[in-house]
Write a protein that holds these residues in place. Structure first.
Motif, short mmCIF file in Angstrom:
data_model
loop_
_atom_site.label_atom_id
_atom_site.label_comp_id
_atom_site.label_asym_id
_atom_site.label_seq_id
_atom_site.Cartn_x
_atom_site.Cartn_y
_atom_site.Cartn_z
N SER A 267 14.65 28.87 -9.21
CA SER A 267 15.28 30.14 -8.82
C SER A 267 14.28 31.27 -9.01
CB SER A 267 16.53 30.40 -9.66
OG SER A 267 16.19 30.50 -11.04
N LYS A 268 14.57 32.40 -8.38
CA LYS A 268 13.71 33.55 -8.55
C LYS A 268 14.53 34.82 -8.42
CE LYS A 268 12.12 34.39 -3.79
NZ LYS A 268 10.92 34.50 -2.92
N THR A 269 13.95 35.91 -8.91
CA THR A 269 14.58 37.23 -8.82
C THR A 269 13.69 38.15 -8.00
OG1 THR A 269 15.64 36.97 -10.98
CG2 THR A 269 15.43 39.22 -10.12
N VAL B 182 12.38 31.34 0.09
CA VAL B 182 13.20 30.59 -0.86
C VAL B 182 12.27 29.74 -1.71
CG1 VAL B 182 14.96 28.80 -1.09
CG2 VAL B 182 15.20 30.57 0.67
N GLU C 86 23.71 37.68 -5.60
CA GLU C 86 23.39 36.29 -5.92
C GLU C 86 23.44 35.48 -4.63
OE1 GLU C 86 22.36 35.37 -8.80
OE2 GLU C 86 22.88 37.16 -9.98
N HIS D 266 22.59 31.79 -2.65
CA HIS D 266 22.46 30.37 -2.98
C HIS D 266 21.98 29.61 -1.74
CE1 HIS D 266 24.51 31.06 -6.79
NE2 HIS D 266 25.36 31.82 -6.13
N SER E 223 18.64 22.58 -5.02
CA SER E 223 19.13 23.93 -5.28
C SER E 223 17.99 24.94 -5.40
CB SER E 223 19.96 23.94 -6.56
OG SER E 223 20.37 25.26 -6.88
N ALA E 224 18.17 26.09 -4.75
CA ALA E 224 17.20 27.19 -4.84
C ALA E 224 17.98 28.50 -4.78
CB ALA E 224 16.20 27.11 -3.70
N ASN E 225 18.18 29.12 -5.92
CA ASN E 225 18.97 30.33 -6.01
C ASN E 225 18.07 31.57 -6.08
OD1 ASN E 225 21.32 28.77 -6.11
ND2 ASN E 225 21.12 28.53 -8.33
N VAL E 226 18.51 32.63 -5.43
CA VAL E 226 17.75 33.88 -5.40
C VAL E 226 18.66 35.02 -5.81
CG1 VAL E 226 16.45 35.49 -3.96
CG2 VAL E 226 16.24 33.03 -3.56
N THR E 227 18.19 35.79 -6.76
CA THR E 227 18.90 37.00 -7.18
C THR E 227 18.16 38.21 -6.63
OG1 THR E 227 19.67 35.96 -9.22
CG2 THR E 227 19.69 38.36 -9.14
N ASN F 114 11.71 30.12 -12.99
CA ASN F 114 12.36 31.37 -12.62
C ASN F 114 11.29 32.45 -12.60
OD1 ASN F 114 13.83 33.76 -12.41
ND2 ASN F 114 15.58 32.89 -13.50
#
Length: 288
Positions: free
Chosen positions: A160-162, A180, A226, A228, A242-246, A281
């Protein structure tokens, strides 16, 4: 002498006597500049070579040389080509050079080989220092760049990253937020990957499903979002990693008015990030 038209010169000399009236005569002098062996030889292109990651010992190419000095005076070939002793250990461990005086029609050349497989994740490129000397022993060190072509030999892992999106004004075009992010040491495998939203797409963001680039709409306002995503890799037959981005949208006009530029010198972005490995992250900063 090596400058344009520097091998010859022309001078006009005018002589004037003391008679009445004075008589004159003009003569043209031609000046020939004799060469001295003051130019070190240099490698001819190509000096950027490629090898595939993990390949067995491979012939990278044949190195040849040239020289600006006058060869007929013994200031040129035969050239001698060798690995510089100043090469770092990892270069000497992966590269070998085989000199052959008969190459390049007897001017001398060298075959450059890898001596073992190279892992791109350890060495993306090898900067090989090569010494080239002419018949008069004038020598110089040249650099040959060996690029290690990436192979998709590592599976990806969830990450994941912000991203901090700083907007200086409203409106405008969509802002690219980078790609992503999944944890994957490979860096040339984008063609093997596809990117998808998990669930319904967010109305304020868009995704390029081929290269994974995320775009923020010009309508995004200050807040925290958020997002996803999932990533698939056809080579490793991985699906839905899974690769989540905030995304945090934040920058007031007051903050902008008090902003000050910072310049890091003499370092470069490459030097600043050398040896840095992204954590699972990590953060991106985007100013639009």
């Amino acid at each position: 002498r090596e400058a344009p038209e520097g091998d010859t010169g022309v001078a006009k000399v005018i002589a004037v006597d003391r008679g009445h009236p004075p008589l004159t005569s003009t003569v043209t002098l031609s000046i020939t500049v004799t060469d001295v062996n003051d130019c070190p030889p240099r490698l001819l292109p190509p000096t950027v070579l490629h090898v595939t990651e993990g390949a067995p010992p491979t012939l990278l190419g044949v190195l040849t040389a040239t020289d600006y000095d006058v060869w007929a005076l013994g200031h040129g070939p035969p050239f001698n080509i060798s690995l510089a002793p100043t090469n770092p250990a990892h270069v000497l461990n992966h590269i070998k050079l085989i000199f052959d005086l008969h190459l390049d029609s007897g001017r001398g050349g060298a075959e450059l080989w890898t001596s073992r497989a190279v892992d791109r994740e350890e060495h993306p490129q090898l900067l090989v220092q090569v010494v080239v000397a002419d018949a008069g022993k004038v020598a110089a060190t040249n650099t040959v760049t060996v690029i290690i072509d990436d192979v998709n030999d590592n599976p990806m892992k969830p990450a994941s990253k912000t991203v901090y999106l700083w907007k200086t004004q409203g409106g405008g075009s969509d802002a690219p937020l980078g790609r992503v992010y999944v944890k994957d040491p490979d860096d040339w495998d984008l063609g093997d990957k596809t990117f998808r939203w998990v669930g319904s797409p967010h109305p304020l963001f868009s995704l390029n499903t081929q290269d994974g680039t995320i775009f923020a709409s010009s309508q995004v306002r200050e807040g925290r979002y958020e997002l996803h995503f999932s990533v698939s890799d056809r080579v490793w037959r991985q699906r839905g990693v899974s690769a989540n981005v905030t995304v945090a949208e934040m920058l007031t006009q007051d903050a902008l008015s008090h902003a000050a530029p910072i310049t890091l010198t003499p370092t470069t972005p490459t030097d600043l990030t050398r040896g840095w490995t992204p954590m699972i992250n990590y953060k991106n900063y985007v100013l639009v």
